[in-house]
Design an enzyme around this catalytic site. Structure first.
Site, short mmCIF file in Angstrom:
data_model
loop_
_atom_site.label_atom_id
_atom_site.label_comp_id
_atom_site.label_asym_id
_atom_site.label_seq_id
_atom_site.Cartn_x
_atom_site.Cartn_y
_atom_site.Cartn_z
N CYS A 136 -17.35 2.68 -19.86
CA CYS A 136 -18.63 2.49 -19.16
C CYS A 136 -19.39 1.26 -19.66
O CYS A 136 -20.11 0.63 -18.88
CB CYS A 136 -19.49 3.74 -19.28
SG CYS A 136 -18.67 5.21 -18.64
N CYS A 174 -18.64 -1.65 -17.56
CA CYS A 174 -18.63 -1.38 -16.12
C CYS A 174 -19.82 -2.06 -15.43
O CYS A 174 -20.96 -1.91 -15.87
CB CYS A 174 -18.68 0.13 -15.90
SG CYS A 174 -18.75 0.55 -14.15
N CYS A 206 -12.77 2.28 -15.01
CA CYS A 206 -13.15 3.68 -14.79
C CYS A 206 -11.88 4.52 -14.79
O CYS A 206 -11.53 5.18 -13.81
CB CYS A 206 -13.91 3.81 -13.47
SG CYS A 206 -14.74 5.40 -13.30
N GLU A 262 0.83 -1.21 0.00
CA GLU A 262 0.00 0.00 0.00
C GLU A 262 0.86 1.25 0.00
O GLU A 262 0.54 2.23 -0.67
CB GLU A 262 -0.95 0.01 1.21
CG GLU A 262 -2.16 -0.88 1.04
CD GLU A 262 -3.05 -0.46 -0.13
OE1 GLU A 262 -3.20 0.75 -0.35
OE2 GLU A 262 -3.56 -1.35 -0.83
FE1 SF4 Z 1 -16.89 4.85 -14.12
FE2 SF4 Z 1 -18.54 2.83 -14.43
FE3 SF4 Z 1 -19.53 5.24 -14.01
FE4 SF4 Z 1 -18.39 4.67 -16.34
S1 SF4 Z 1 -20.23 3.77 -15.53
S2 SF4 Z 1 -18.05 6.49 -15.10
S3 SF4 Z 1 -16.76 3.29 -15.73
S4 SF4 Z 1 -18.31 4.07 -12.59
#
Ligand code: SF4
Length: 343
Positions: free
Chosen positions: A199, A202, A192, A37
């Site tokens: 996205c 995601c 992200c 970390e």
């Molecule tokens: Fe980030 Fe997922 Fe939101 Fe896209 S959908 S901005 S990858 S958290």
């Protein structure tokens, strides 16, 4: 259709797509997680991995780190940068030997009282080493949360940071704390991402408020640029008939201390007066911009060519230099730019 909780979707994604073979995950001991970390605080995973392996080969546990001479600790850090981190690891190892019986505390507050361990790092260590669900806010988690909860503003502001901690806390699972911490870091690092969030891949896109409202570009908010004052300066660019240039040595302290420079002032009139010149004879050239840490200089060169070999302006600290002599001098960068533009 109602959504599964954030953590459930994230963990399901991590089981299939997350990083499961990082060296500090096998075995995931408090000492190994702590070292990883701290190494990861300012450095990418790929860079950290070989350093981590070398570190563990030499300092396989906390007592051996505590016993090592500082020079050797620093030598094993060489190349990772931000050396205070290595000194803090060493200092913490010695403190833990003295006051915690050689065991890193399993309580985040006690951990955060040790050198180089902030609240997020303490939670990241305890959650991974003891499998407890605890919120973290490293750079990756901050980005995911700022976007998913559409939290505007720069995270360096306390109100924004508070909102991020709350968003982190309400999304926690009730179990699998270690995996969840790794999962939110992995999502930020691989899906992200800062420049181009993917996205479509995601697991939490369906209720991502930043994506839905089309504000991803602005999330998380950037550090506001500090307005720097602009200071106008004038530099005398005086060449004589032999092509020599008048330069002045700067005082030893202050900006460009001790360097040769074009004579300068905050107005054209004082410069002309100082050298007994007619202000109307000075040609105002295009200004050159130069950024310093706390201010911005806008420098207007004032050009003048005199005939023959100039015999004025020969006081101490001033000198007439031929183009060849000038090549030998270390001149401030904006002066070099002015000379380049007027060759
Ligand atoms: Fe980030 Fe997922 Fe939101 Fe896209 S959908 S901005 S990858 S958290």
């Amino acid at each position: 259709m109602s959504q599964a909780p954030f953590a459930e979707r994230l963990l399901a994604w991590w089981d299939r797509h997350g990083r499961h073979d990082l060296p500090w995950q096998h075995p995931r001991t408090p000492y190994r997680v702590w070292v990883s970390e701290v190494m990861l605080q300012q450095t990418q995973v790929a860079t950290v991995m070989p350093y981590f392996e070398r570190w563990m080969a030499r300092f396989p546990d906390l007592p051996r780190l505590a016993q090592a001479p500082e020079d050797e600790v620093l030598a094993h850090w060489a190349g990772l940068g931000y050396y205070a981190r290595a000194r803090n690891l060493h200092a913490t190892a010695r403190r833990v030997m003295e006051t915690h019986g050689g065991e890193l505390p399993a309580d985040p507050e006690a951990l955060a009282a040790l050198p180089g361990i902030g609240e997020s790092t303490a939670n990241a260590i305890v959650s991974q080493a003891h499998d407890r669900p605890l919120p973290i806010l490293d750079g990756n988690a901050k980005r995911v949360l700022a976007r998913h909860a559409a939290i505007e503003g720069w995270p360096g502001r306390s109100a924004v940071l508070r909102a991020l901690w709350e968003a982190a806390a309400v999304r926690l699972p009730s179990e699998r704390g270690a995996d969840y911490t790794q999962a939110i870091m992995d999502l930020g690092a691989t899906v992200c991402s800062a420049a181009r969030p993917a996205c479509l891949h995601c697991p939490v896109q369906a209720d991502c408020q930043g994506r839905i409202s089309g504000r991803l570009e602005a999330l998380p908010g950037r550090k506001p640029r500090r307005e720097v004052p602009v200071k106008r300066r004038y530099m005398l660019l005086w060449r004589d008939g032999r092509g020599r240039l008048l330069l002045e040595r700067r005082p030893p302290r202050g900006i460009w201390g001790g360097l040769w420079c074009l004579p300068e002032d905050d107005g054209a009139a004082p410069l002309a007066e100082r050298f007994g010149l007619d202000p109307a004879a000075l040609e105002h050239l295009s200004p050159v911009e130069h950024r310093l840490t706390h201010r911005h200089l806008r420098i207007t060169p004032l050009a003048l060519c005199s005939e023959g070999e100039e015999e004025r302006a020969t006081d101490e600290g001033l000198g007439w230099f031929s183009p060849n002599d000038i090549l030998e001098l270390g001149l401030p960068r904006p002066v070099l730019r002015i000379l380049d533009a007027t060759q």
